[in-house]
Design a protein around this motif. Structure first.
Motif, PDB file in Angstrom:
ATOM      1  N   ASP A 139       4.431 -16.954 -46.057  1.00  0.00           N
ATOM      2  CA  ASP A 139       3.966 -17.351 -44.714  1.00  0.00           C
ATOM      3  C   ASP A 139       4.783 -16.632 -43.647  1.00  0.00           C
ATOM      4  O   ASP A 139       4.250 -16.128 -42.658  1.00  0.00           O
ATOM      5  N   ARG A 140       6.089 -16.609 -43.872  1.00  0.00           N
ATOM      6  CA  ARG A 140       6.962 -15.941 -42.903  1.00  0.00           C
ATOM      7  C   ARG A 140       6.666 -14.442 -42.855  1.00  0.00           C
ATOM      8  O   ARG A 140       6.675 -13.831 -41.785  1.00  0.00           O
ATOM      9  N   LEU A 141       6.413 -13.852 -44.013  1.00  0.00           N
ATOM     10  CA  LEU A 141       6.087 -12.422 -44.051  1.00  0.00           C
ATOM     11  C   LEU A 141       4.788 -12.145 -43.295  1.00  0.00           C
ATOM     12  O   LEU A 141       4.679 -11.162 -42.558  1.00  0.00           O
ATOM     13  N   MET A 153       6.052  -6.641 -36.829  1.00  0.00           N
ATOM     14  CA  MET A 153       6.962  -5.673 -37.454  1.00  0.00           C
ATOM     15  C   MET A 153       6.819  -4.291 -36.832  1.00  0.00           C
ATOM     16  O   MET A 153       5.721  -3.757 -36.757  1.00  0.00           O
ATOM     17  N   PRO A 154       7.942  -3.716 -36.373  1.00  0.00           N
ATOM     18  CA  PRO A 154       7.876  -2.344 -35.869  1.00  0.00           C
ATOM     19  C   PRO A 154       7.674  -1.399 -37.048  1.00  0.00           C
ATOM     20  O   PRO A 154       8.492  -1.370 -37.964  1.00  0.00           O
ATOM     21  N   THR A 155       6.549  -0.688 -37.068  1.00  0.00           N
ATOM     22  CA  THR A 155       6.211   0.088 -38.259  1.00  0.00           C
ATOM     23  C   THR A 155       6.621   1.553 -38.165  1.00  0.00           C
ATOM     24  O   THR A 155       6.275   2.337 -39.025  1.00  0.00           O
ATOM     25  N   PHE A 165       9.392  -5.350 -47.887  1.00  0.00           N
ATOM     26  CA  PHE A 165      10.132  -5.851 -49.051  1.00  0.00           C
ATOM     27  C   PHE A 165      11.385  -5.031 -49.355  1.00  0.00           C
ATOM     28  O   PHE A 165      12.265  -5.504 -50.073  1.00  0.00           O
ATOM     29  N   THR A 166      11.438  -3.809 -48.869  1.00  0.00           N
ATOM     30  CA  THR A 166      12.475  -2.897 -49.373  1.00  0.00           C
ATOM     31  C   THR A 166      13.338  -2.267 -48.290  1.00  0.00           C
ATOM     32  O   THR A 166      14.249  -1.505 -48.609  1.00  0.00           O
ATOM     33  N   ASN A 167      13.051  -2.536 -47.033  1.00  0.00           N
ATOM     34  CA  ASN A 167      13.836  -1.954 -45.957  1.00  0.00           C
ATOM     35  C   ASN A 167      14.769  -3.027 -45.390  1.00  0.00           C
ATOM     36  O   ASN A 167      14.310  -4.071 -44.931  1.00  0.00           O
ATOM     37  N   PRO A 168      16.086  -2.779 -45.411  1.00  0.00           N
ATOM     38  CA  PRO A 168      17.038  -3.797 -44.940  1.00  0.00           C
ATOM     39  C   PRO A 168      16.814  -4.188 -43.480  1.00  0.00           C
ATOM     40  O   PRO A 168      17.201  -5.278 -43.066  1.00  0.00           O
ATOM     41  N   LYS A 169      16.169  -3.310 -42.709  1.00  0.00           N
ATOM     42  CA  LYS A 169      15.881  -3.637 -41.307  1.00  0.00           C
ATOM     43  C   LYS A 169      14.835  -4.752 -41.201  1.00  0.00           C
ATOM     44  O   LYS A 169      14.744  -5.447 -40.199  1.00  0.00           O
ATOM     45  N   HIS A 170      14.014  -4.857 -42.221  1.00  0.00           N
ATOM     46  CA  HIS A 170      12.894  -5.801 -42.154  1.00  0.00           C
ATOM     47  C   HIS A 170      13.074  -7.053 -43.014  1.00  0.00           C
ATOM     48  O   HIS A 170      12.659  -8.138 -42.631  1.00  0.00           O
ATOM     49  N   VAL A 171      13.647  -6.877 -44.188  1.00  0.00           N
ATOM     50  CA  VAL A 171      13.576  -7.946 -45.191  1.00  0.00           C
ATOM     51  C   VAL A 171      14.275  -9.243 -44.738  1.00  0.00           C
ATOM     52  O   VAL A 171      13.796 -10.342 -45.017  1.00  0.00           O
ATOM     53  N   THR A 198      18.570 -15.086 -44.309  1.00  0.00           N
ATOM     54  CA  THR A 198      18.964 -14.082 -45.296  1.00  0.00           C
ATOM     55  C   THR A 198      19.763 -12.997 -44.594  1.00  0.00           C
ATOM     56  O   THR A 198      19.342 -12.492 -43.555  1.00  0.00           O
ATOM     57  N   THR A 199      20.932 -12.668 -45.140  1.00  0.00           N
ATOM     58  CA  THR A 199      21.757 -11.602 -44.572  1.00  0.00           C
ATOM     59  C   THR A 199      22.071 -10.580 -45.656  1.00  0.00           C
ATOM     60  O   THR A 199      22.766 -10.880 -46.631  1.00  0.00           O
ATOM     61  N   THR A 200      21.542  -9.395 -45.478  1.00  0.00           N
ATOM     62  CA  THR A 200      21.739  -8.326 -46.450  1.00  0.00           C
ATOM     63  C   THR A 200      23.069  -7.626 -46.211  1.00  0.00           C
ATOM     64  O   THR A 200      23.392  -7.279 -45.079  1.00  0.00           O
TER      65      THR A 200
END
Lengths: 116, 152
Positions: A94-96, A103-105, B28-34, B45-47
């Motif tokens: 849900d959060r995703l 999200m800046p793409t 799922f795989t970029n620390p800026k986003h996850v 969550t803190t990477t």
């Protein structure tokens, strides 16, 4: 979660699951439990000990019969765990979902999306 | 990693996201986003390290105001960008008995992305099977009675 792990390994065996299924219908003595299985009494006792260690069964106090009884508490913990794991991920997803909207793409993807 | 012997130890989740596959894979795989979304409600969550490649690691801390802090480590076995991730999830210690294997696939369908997450529990999750073990022996009532027990 060592308790959960003990429950899982106790449940990994088909004979032990069958014993629990029988006990779900009501308490039974070791002899009664052993009857449907083509195995020795000591072999059945071994399975019962494993179940007892995992807290899945409780032996009665009646010195003559010592009936076994199902203790559902650890089973509920396993079911709760699965439920909780699902919920955890449903919430994350849900959060995703929300995050993807803002999200800046970066370079290529942002342009690709706006062109559509 | 799915076959008949592992099916009963799996928890499978599916979700379709309204974004292209490379974007979802990046989330799922970029620390800026996850860190912005990973984890259930109430957790942050803190990477501290994220290295998404075969043999790479992701180390992160999950925090909850009430339940405290949880160290997490993900070790990637196989990274197939942007289609699949296969990893071992544990608490940051080797031979963690609670470690579990995960496979996530990303499939794009008309600009949307279907994510399928399979978690395979080790010694172990007999999880789903627990609900069905009454079928092994003793008949139909067993399951009903067992589920009553489980609800108590």
């Amino acid at each position: 979660m060592p308790q959960l792990d003990a429950t899982f390994s106790a449940l990994a065996d088909p004979t032990r699951r069958a014993i629990l299924a029988r006990l779900a219908q009501g308490e039974a003595t070791v002899l009664e439990l052993a009857a449907p299985f083509a195995m020795s009494l000591p072999a059945v006792s071994k399975h019962l000990k494993a179940l007892e260690r995992a807290g899945l069964i409780i032996k009665g106090r009646d010195a003559q019969r010592r009936p076994c009884r199902l203790n559902a508490e650890p089973l509920r913990k396993v079911a709760d765990f699965a439920e909780q794991y699902r919920r955890h991920w449903e919430e994350s997803f849900d959060r995703l979902d929300d995050y993807l909207k803002v999200m800046p793409t970066g370079k290529s993807t942002a342009r690709k999306r706006s062109r559509k | 990693m799915t076959n008949s012997s592992t099916k009963d130890r799996e928890i499978v989740l599916e979700r379709t996201f309204d974004a292209p596959r490379d974007v979802v894979f990046d989330a799922f795989t970029n620390p800026k986003h996850v860190d912005h979304w990973w984890g259930p409600n109430g957790y942050s969550t803190t990477t501290s390290k994220m290295d998404v490649r075969d043999g790479g690691e992701w180390i992160y801390l999950m925090k909850h105001a009430q339940f405290g802090e949880f160290k997490n480590r993900i070790r990637y076995h196989r990274v197939t960008r942007p289609a699949r991730l296969q990893y071992l999830h544990d608490s940051g210690v080797d031979n963690d008995p609670a470690a579990f294997e995960v496979e996530i696939t990303f499939e794009e369908e008309r600009g949307k992305t279907k994510v399928t997450m399979r978690s395979l529990f080790p010694s172990v999750a007999e999880v789903e099977r627990v609900k069905g073990f009454g079928a092994v022996r003793g008949g139909e009532q067993t399951l009903a009675r067992l589920s009553e027990y489980l609800k108590k």
